[in-house]
Design a protein around this motif. Structure first.
Motif, PDB file in Angstrom:
ATOM      1  N   THR A   1      92.614 -32.023 -44.569  1.00 26.50           N
ATOM      2  CA  THR A   1      91.193 -32.318 -44.622  1.00 26.50           C
ATOM      3  C   THR A   1      91.004 -33.771 -44.185  1.00 26.50           C
ATOM      4  O   THR A   1      91.735 -34.660 -44.626  1.00 26.50           O
ATOM      5  CB  THR A   1      90.614 -32.106 -46.035  1.00 26.50           C
ATOM      6  OG1 THR A   1      89.226 -32.456 -46.044  1.00 26.50           O
ATOM      7  CG2 THR A   1      91.349 -32.927 -47.071  1.00 26.50           C
TER       8      THR A   1
ATOM      9  N   SER B   1      93.759 -27.574 -53.931  1.00 24.24           N
ATOM     10  CA  SER B   1      94.527 -27.922 -52.730  1.00 24.24           C
ATOM     11  C   SER B   1      95.929 -28.380 -53.083  1.00 24.24           C
ATOM     12  O   SER B   1      96.911 -28.009 -52.412  1.00 24.24           O
ATOM     13  CB  SER B   1      93.794 -29.011 -51.947  1.00 24.24           C
ATOM     14  OG  SER B   1      92.572 -28.528 -51.430  1.00 24.24           O
TER      15      SER B   1
ATOM     16  N   VAL C   1      90.322 -23.666 -49.791  1.00 20.95           N
ATOM     17  CA  VAL C   1      89.317 -23.620 -48.725  1.00 20.95           C
ATOM     18  C   VAL C   1      87.910 -23.670 -49.319  1.00 20.95           C
ATOM     19  O   VAL C   1      87.015 -24.386 -48.824  1.00 20.95           O
ATOM     20  CB  VAL C   1      89.515 -22.355 -47.870  1.00 20.95           C
ATOM     21  CG1 VAL C   1      88.352 -22.191 -46.881  1.00 20.95           C
ATOM     22  CG2 VAL C   1      90.842 -22.421 -47.132  1.00 20.95           C
ATOM     23  N   TRP C   2      87.712 -22.956 -50.391  1.00 24.42           N
ATOM     24  CA  TRP C   2      86.393 -22.948 -51.046  1.00 24.42           C
ATOM     25  C   TRP C   2      86.053 -24.323 -51.601  1.00 24.42           C
ATOM     26  O   TRP C   2      84.893 -24.779 -51.528  1.00 24.42           O
ATOM     27  CB  TRP C   2      86.397 -21.913 -52.166  1.00 24.42           C
ATOM     28  CG  TRP C   2      85.151 -21.919 -52.998  1.00 24.42           C
ATOM     29  CD1 TRP C   2      83.945 -21.378 -52.684  1.00 24.42           C
ATOM     30  CD2 TRP C   2      85.006 -22.528 -54.278  1.00 24.42           C
ATOM     31  NE1 TRP C   2      83.033 -21.597 -53.683  1.00 24.42           N
ATOM     32  CE2 TRP C   2      83.674 -22.305 -54.680  1.00 24.42           C
ATOM     33  CE3 TRP C   2      85.865 -23.234 -55.133  1.00 24.42           C
ATOM     34  CZ2 TRP C   2      83.180 -22.766 -55.897  1.00 24.42           C
ATOM     35  CZ3 TRP C   2      85.373 -23.684 -56.334  1.00 24.42           C
ATOM     36  CH2 TRP C   2      84.048 -23.456 -56.708  1.00 24.42           C
ATOM     37  N   SER C   3      87.070 -25.020 -52.158  1.00 19.74           N
ATOM     38  CA  SER C   3      86.801 -26.342 -52.721  1.00 19.74           C
ATOM     39  C   SER C   3      86.425 -27.360 -51.640  1.00 19.74           C
ATOM     40  O   SER C   3      85.624 -28.261 -51.878  1.00 19.74           O
ATOM     41  CB  SER C   3      88.011 -26.843 -53.507  1.00 19.74           C
ATOM     42  OG  SER C   3      89.129 -27.053 -52.648  1.00 19.74           O
ATOM     43  N   ARG C   4      86.959 -27.216 -50.436  1.00 25.01           N
ATOM     44  CA  ARG C   4      86.611 -28.132 -49.350  1.00 25.01           C
ATOM     45  C   ARG C   4      85.242 -27.810 -48.749  1.00 25.01           C
ATOM     46  O   ARG C   4      84.608 -28.672 -48.130  1.00 25.01           O
ATOM     47  CB  ARG C   4      87.664 -28.086 -48.243  1.00 25.01           C
ATOM     48  CG  ARG C   4      89.049 -28.505 -48.658  1.00 25.01           C
ATOM     49  CD  ARG C   4      89.074 -29.765 -49.466  1.00 25.01           C
ATOM     50  NE  ARG C   4      88.442 -30.897 -48.790  1.00 25.01           N
ATOM     51  CZ  ARG C   4      88.210 -32.084 -49.354  1.00 25.01           C
ATOM     52  NH1 ARG C   4      88.511 -32.291 -50.635  1.00 25.01           N
ATOM     53  NH2 ARG C   4      87.655 -33.063 -48.663  1.00 25.01           N
ATOM     54  N   GLN C   5      84.797 -26.594 -48.927  1.00 27.14           N
ATOM     55  CA  GLN C   5      83.481 -26.216 -48.417  1.00 27.14           C
ATOM     56  C   GLN C   5      82.366 -26.488 -49.413  1.00 27.14           C
ATOM     57  O   GLN C   5      81.187 -26.381 -49.055  1.00 27.14           O
ATOM     58  CB  GLN C   5      83.473 -24.724 -48.040  1.00 27.14           C
ATOM     59  CG  GLN C   5      84.351 -24.387 -46.849  1.00 27.14           C
ATOM     60  CD  GLN C   5      84.373 -22.911 -46.563  1.00 27.14           C
ATOM     61  OE1 GLN C   5      84.000 -22.090 -47.408  1.00 27.14           O
ATOM     62  NE2 GLN C   5      84.822 -22.543 -45.367  1.00 27.14           N
ATOM     63  N   THR C   6      82.708 -26.805 -50.616  1.00 30.92           N
ATOM     64  CA  THR C   6      81.692 -27.063 -51.649  1.00 30.92           C
ATOM     65  C   THR C   6      81.797 -28.494 -52.179  1.00 30.92           C
ATOM     66  O   THR C   6      81.551 -28.736 -53.369  1.00 30.92           O
ATOM     67  CB  THR C   6      81.863 -26.057 -52.811  1.00 30.92           C
ATOM     68  OG1 THR C   6      83.191 -26.166 -53.345  1.00 30.92           O
ATOM     69  CG2 THR C   6      81.617 -24.634 -52.336  1.00 30.92           C
TER      70      THR C   6
ATOM     71  N   GLY D   1      85.563 -31.646 -44.441  1.00 29.93           N
ATOM     72  CA  GLY D   1      85.683 -30.240 -44.828  1.00 29.93           C
ATOM     73  C   GLY D   1      87.104 -29.726 -44.646  1.00 29.93           C
ATOM     74  O   GLY D   1      88.086 -30.448 -44.818  1.00 29.93           O
ATOM     75  N   VAL D   2      87.179 -28.471 -44.267  1.00 25.83           N
ATOM     76  CA  VAL D   2      88.479 -27.811 -44.134  1.00 25.83           C
ATOM     77  C   VAL D   2      89.139 -28.252 -42.830  1.00 25.83           C
ATOM     78  O   VAL D   2      88.520 -28.228 -41.760  1.00 25.83           O
ATOM     79  CB  VAL D   2      88.312 -26.283 -44.168  1.00 25.83           C
ATOM     80  CG1 VAL D   2      89.670 -25.600 -44.042  1.00 25.83           C
ATOM     81  CG2 VAL D   2      87.610 -25.861 -45.455  1.00 25.83           C
TER      82      VAL D   2
END
Length: 244
Positions: free
Chosen positions: A99, A123, A168-173, A182-183
């Motif tokens: 990231t 992550s 992936v979800w944590s980088r998008q939120t 982001g990701v």
């Protein structure tokens, strides 16, 4: 004149005593008796039963040994090359950006670049599981061909796949107040590679399980044969196999 007559009748009177064909039928009958007795089938005795029981016991032991071999080893076949390439791709993904400017190795060791990107816990867990099970345990399973290590690699890769999705979800939120990227491509590539490893390890473990079930069925069949022969030899000199 009487003497020539007696002499002429003497050979006729001795002819029945010297007739050889009269004694041949008993000799012929006596000679046929051993041939007829040799043609009579011999009934199986205790020695035959013992040999059959020993053969059944050896077959049962061979089946048990084959089952133990299958239970402790794997044969990935062509999948071994796929798994080896997947491990190399996974390690390569750590050199790419996880990231922002932080790659996978920096996130794994909590470097300054990773701290600046506000890396979340999923992550870090994902990268730890990917290295431990996707790389290290997968290579150990390929080298040793041990079923236990393959099963551990499967479980670890499956768990890493779940944490990869969370990463992936944590980088998008990420919160808008944080200046975080982001990701990155390294995270996506690593997540996809772990999913591939999970699939192939599942196929390897499942294939070995089917082979073990077939070997166990064969061992039970031969064990039943050994028990049947053993039960039939309960008399003197009988044999009853002991199953392991």
């Amino acid at each position: 004149m009487s003497e020539p007559d007696d002499t002429a009748h003497t050979p006729g009177q001795q002819q029945p005593a010297q007739d050889p064909p009269a004694q041949r039928p008993p000799a012929a009958a006596g000679s046929d008796a051993p041939a007829s007795s040799a043609e009579t089938p011999r009934e199986p005795g205790p020695a035959d039963d013992r040999s059959a029981a020993d053969a059944a016991r050896r077959a049962e032991h061979d089946a048990a040994a084959a089952e133990r071999t299958i239970a402790s080893a794997i044969d990935p076949g062509a999948r071994a090359m796929v798994v080896a390439v997947a491990v190399l791709v996974l390690l390569f993904s750590f050199t790419l950006a996880h990231t922002g400017t932080a790659n996978g190795w920096e996130v794994l060791v909590s470097a300054d670049d990773a701290g600046a990107e506000a890396i979340a816990l999923p992550s870090r867990v994902f990268l730890t599981l990917a290295v431990a099970f996707g790389a290290v345990m997968s290579m150990l399973a390929l080298i040793t061909r041990r079923w236990v290590l393959a099963w551990i690699a499967l479980a670890g890769c499956a768990l890493a796949s779940v944490f990869g999705m969370l990463a992936v979800w944590s980088r998008q939120t990420v919160s808008p107040n944080l200046a975080a990227a982001g990701v990155g491509p390294g995270l996506l590539l690593g997540w996809a590679t772990v999913i591939v490893l999970t699939f192939h390890w599942l196929k390897v473990v499942w294939g070995r399980t089917v082979a073990q079930m077939d070997a166990e069925h064969e061992r039970r069949r031969r064990a039943a044969d050994a028990e049947r022969y053993g039960d039939g030899n309960t008399g003197p000199g009988g044999f009853t196999p002991r199953l392991k």
